[in-house]
Design an enzyme around this catalytic site. Structure first.
Site, short mmCIF file in Angstrom:
data_model
loop_
_atom_site.label_atom_id
_atom_site.label_comp_id
_atom_site.label_asym_id
_atom_site.label_seq_id
_atom_site.Cartn_x
_atom_site.Cartn_y
_atom_site.Cartn_z
N LYS A 104 0.83 -1.21 0.00
CA LYS A 104 0.00 0.00 0.00
C LYS A 104 0.86 1.26 0.00
O LYS A 104 0.56 2.24 -0.70
CB LYS A 104 -0.92 -0.03 1.22
CG LYS A 104 -1.64 1.27 1.53
CD LYS A 104 -2.69 1.63 0.50
CE LYS A 104 -3.42 2.88 0.97
NZ LYS A 104 -4.49 3.28 0.08
N LYS A 128 -0.74 12.20 4.68
CA LYS A 128 -0.52 11.25 5.78
C LYS A 128 0.14 9.98 5.25
O LYS A 128 1.10 9.46 5.84
CB LYS A 128 -1.87 10.91 6.43
CG LYS A 128 -1.81 9.91 7.57
CD LYS A 128 -3.10 9.08 7.68
CE LYS A 128 -3.21 8.04 6.59
NZ LYS A 128 -4.26 7.04 6.81
#
Length: 297
Positions: free
Chosen positions: A177, A245
């Site tokens: 990811k 983030k």
């Protein structure tokens, strides 16, 4: 448990992504329980047939598989510990942790499960795709965890995603990811820089889109982003603050100061977010780049 593949699922965290995932599970006929810190986002899911739980623990108690889809590691740990989810899970339950929390965050969650509930199976399964793919069951799932759990989550993951890629033991999903979102960041940054430069050179974004149409350099995702930039549409498909983030998680995992361009990208995005653009789409960086010195947005 009813017929095979119909084990009840709880979705904890009904934001843009969790909402779409719960809707996709319901559409596939999977009994779905939902919980969110604030109840409002769950109301229309109740109309679609979801059970709305009062607490995270209540949701977890009723489900064979629990999904967490929240912002960061602290939110995941808070749901598991403070909100009572982990303690409430039945022996043999599956916890599919699908939030993007990076390498260290996933290790922290895995350690917590090993210490407190070794009878629960943890899957690390973050997703690629934004709000629309989530609503339409078109996510890509980077799944990792024990082989034995895979058949049990297959009906659920098939409902949520167009592709599930099993990439190894817990922790591998989160690593893939971060790699995926590094590419997302640079793809978005390329589009934003090109569009902003076009603006500074007095070109219309529409002209640039026509010039680049069909170019192997412009992915379908980038082409769609360029169309939105051309019409000044920056409502969040993937909010800049959330994208930032993920960039920070990737930089933290890379742990090497040679990734200078990536670090500069993070710095630039931070400045745009500090100007109040964080809740808009990550392509809003275009706006920030177009801005002349001292000019207003």
């Amino acid at each position: 448990m009813g017929m095979a593949g119909q084990e009840p699922v709880a979705v904890l965290g009904i934001g843009a992504m969790g909402h779409g995932m719960a809707a996709s599970a319901l559409r596939a006929g999977i009994p779905t329980i939902v919980w969110n810190r604030s109840p409002a986002p769950s109301r229309d899911l109740a109309e679609l047939g979801a059970e709305v739980a009062e607490t995270a623990g209540d949701a977890a108690r009723r489900a064979a598989i629990v999904i967490t889809m929240v912002t960061d590691t602290d939110a995941v740990v808070s749901i598991a510990r403070d909100q009572g989810m982990l303690a409430a899970l039945a022996p043999g339950a599956i916890w599919a942790q699908m939030s993007t929390i990076g390498v260290a965050g996933t290790e922290r969650v895995a350690a917590m499960v090993a210490a407190d509930r070794p009878d629960v199976t943890l899957l690390d399964a973050p997703v690629s795709g934004s709000r629309d793919p989530a609503e339409h069951g078109q996510l890509t799932i980077f799944a990792s965890g024990p082989e034995a759990a895979r058949p049990r989550v297959a009906p659920l993951f098939d409902a949520l995603g167009q592709r599930t890629i099993w990439v190894g033991a817990v922790g591998a999903g989160s690593r893939v990811k971060l790699v995926n979102n590094t590419l997302v960041a640079f793809a978005a940054e390329g589009v934003a820089n090109a569009a902003a430069l076009a603006g500074r050179l007095g070109l219309e974004t529409e002209q640039v889109i026509q010039a680049l149409a069909g170019s192997p350099l412009v992915s379908p995702w980038q082409a769609a982003k360029l169309q939105r930039i051309a019409t000044g549409e920056f409502s969040a498909q993937f909010a800049l603050a959330l994208a930032l983030k993920d960039v920070r998680l990737a930089l933290q995992a890379a742990d090497d100061d040679r990734f200078t361009t990536f670090a500069c990208l993070a710095e630039e995005w931070q400045q745009a977010a500090d100007e109040g653009l964080g809740d808009q789409d990550l392509t809003v960086v275009t706006r920030w780049l177009e801005q002349q010195e001292g000019g207003a947005l």
